[in-house]
Design an enzyme around this catalytic site. Structure first.
Site, mmCIF file in Angstrom:
data_model
loop_
_atom_site.group_PDB
_atom_site.id
_atom_site.type_symbol
_atom_site.label_atom_id
_atom_site.label_comp_id
_atom_site.label_asym_id
_atom_site.label_seq_id
_atom_site.Cartn_x
_atom_site.Cartn_y
_atom_site.Cartn_z
ATOM 1 N N ASN A 288 0.853 -1.186 0.000
ATOM 2 C CA ASN A 288 0.000 0.000 0.000
ATOM 3 C C ASN A 288 0.888 1.234 0.000
ATOM 4 O O ASN A 288 1.842 1.326 0.772
ATOM 5 C CB ASN A 288 -0.915 -0.010 1.230
ATOM 6 C CG ASN A 288 -1.918 -1.141 1.184
ATOM 7 O OD1 ASN A 288 -2.494 -1.428 0.133
ATOM 8 N ND2 ASN A 288 -2.126 -1.817 2.311
ATOM 9 N N HIS B 157 6.756 -1.503 2.985
ATOM 10 C CA HIS B 157 6.580 -2.906 3.372
ATOM 11 C C HIS B 157 5.758 -3.628 2.334
ATOM 12 O O HIS B 157 4.916 -3.037 1.658
ATOM 13 C CB HIS B 157 5.937 -3.037 4.758
ATOM 14 C CG HIS B 157 4.657 -2.278 4.943
ATOM 15 N ND1 HIS B 157 4.628 -0.923 5.178
ATOM 16 C CD2 HIS B 157 3.358 -2.669 4.920
ATOM 17 C CE1 HIS B 157 3.377 -0.516 5.312
ATOM 18 N NE2 HIS B 157 2.573 -1.556 5.137
HETATM 19 P P1 AMP Z 1 -0.431 -0.927 5.770
HETATM 20 O O1 AMP Z 1 -1.842 -0.652 6.182
HETATM 21 O O2 AMP Z 1 -0.257 -1.445 4.377
HETATM 22 O O3 AMP Z 1 0.468 0.267 6.073
HETATM 23 O O4 AMP Z 1 0.069 -2.135 6.666
HETATM 24 C C1 AMP Z 1 0.529 -1.996 7.959
HETATM 25 C C2 AMP Z 1 0.400 -3.324 8.603
HETATM 26 O O5 AMP Z 1 1.184 -3.326 9.776
HETATM 27 C C3 AMP Z 1 -1.023 -3.703 9.018
HETATM 28 O O6 AMP Z 1 -1.419 -4.892 8.345
HETATM 29 C C4 AMP Z 1 -0.916 -3.896 10.542
HETATM 30 O O7 AMP Z 1 -1.704 -4.966 11.024
HETATM 31 C C5 AMP Z 1 0.576 -4.172 10.704
HETATM 32 N N1 AMP Z 1 1.113 -3.850 12.011
HETATM 33 C C6 AMP Z 1 0.910 -2.703 12.729
HETATM 34 N N2 AMP Z 1 1.611 -2.760 13.880
HETATM 35 C C7 AMP Z 1 2.250 -3.965 13.896
HETATM 36 C C8 AMP Z 1 3.106 -4.624 14.820
HETATM 37 N N3 AMP Z 1 3.474 -4.045 15.983
HETATM 38 N N4 AMP Z 1 3.582 -5.853 14.509
HETATM 39 C C9 AMP Z 1 3.213 -6.456 13.355
HETATM 40 N N5 AMP Z 1 2.413 -5.881 12.438
HETATM 41 C C10 AMP Z 1 1.934 -4.660 12.706
#
Ligand code: AMP
Ligand code: ZN
Length: 120
Positions: free
Chosen positions: A93, A106
């Site tokens: 994203n 990511h």
């Molecule tokens: P996005 O919405 O593409 O920016 O994805 C961010 C992702 O990070 C989401 O799927 C969240 O569930 C994940 N996320 C947020 N905090 C953490 C964390 N502490 N450990 C693992 N994943 C996380």
């Protein structure tokens, strides 16, 4: 990849990479780190991030494109190690219209089930 040590002290994923915030590590090398998403959207949901802080795909350029190529090699390795023989989806994203919530580049690996046809 000259800025490989670049770190943003306010960035959640930079803190995870450093180990300041715990994560379920799946893979790590000099250039990237992979860990399980805390809120999985599929039976297998892994995030792969470069160790250098960069905000999104929008910051990929000819100076760092090799890093992104490396991450895709790692993605294929992780998918094989996780047993995703049936296939998987890779998503990044980028920016508000894509609902990017963590501004550190990511790649989501989603698999372990038949995923929906819709992507947006
Ligand atoms: P996005 O919405 O593409 O920016 O994805 C961010 C992702 O990070 C989401 O799927 C969240 O569930 C994940 N996320 C947020 N905090 C953490 C964390 N502490 N450990 C693992 N994943 C996380
Ligand atoms: Zn970061």
């Amino acid at each position: 990849m000259s800025d490989v040590l670049k770190y943003d002290e306010n960035c959640l994923f930079c803190k995870i990479i450093r180990g300041d915030i715990p994560s379920a590590k799946v893979y790590e090398d000099d250039l990237c780190y992979a860990f399980r998403d805390i809120n999985p959207q599929a039976p297998t949901h892994i995030l792969v991030v470069p160790k250098v802080h960069m905000r999104s795909v929008a910051e990929v350029n000819r100076h760092n494109e090799a890093l992104v190529g490396h991450i895709f090699t790692v993605i294929a390795k992780i998918a094989a190690a996780e047993g995703l023989e049936g296939g998987y989806r890779v998503i990044s994203n980028c920016g508000p219209d894509a609902c990017q919530s963590v501004p550190h580049l990511h790649f989501h690996i989603l698999g372990g089930t038949k995923l929906g046809e819709r992507m947006g």
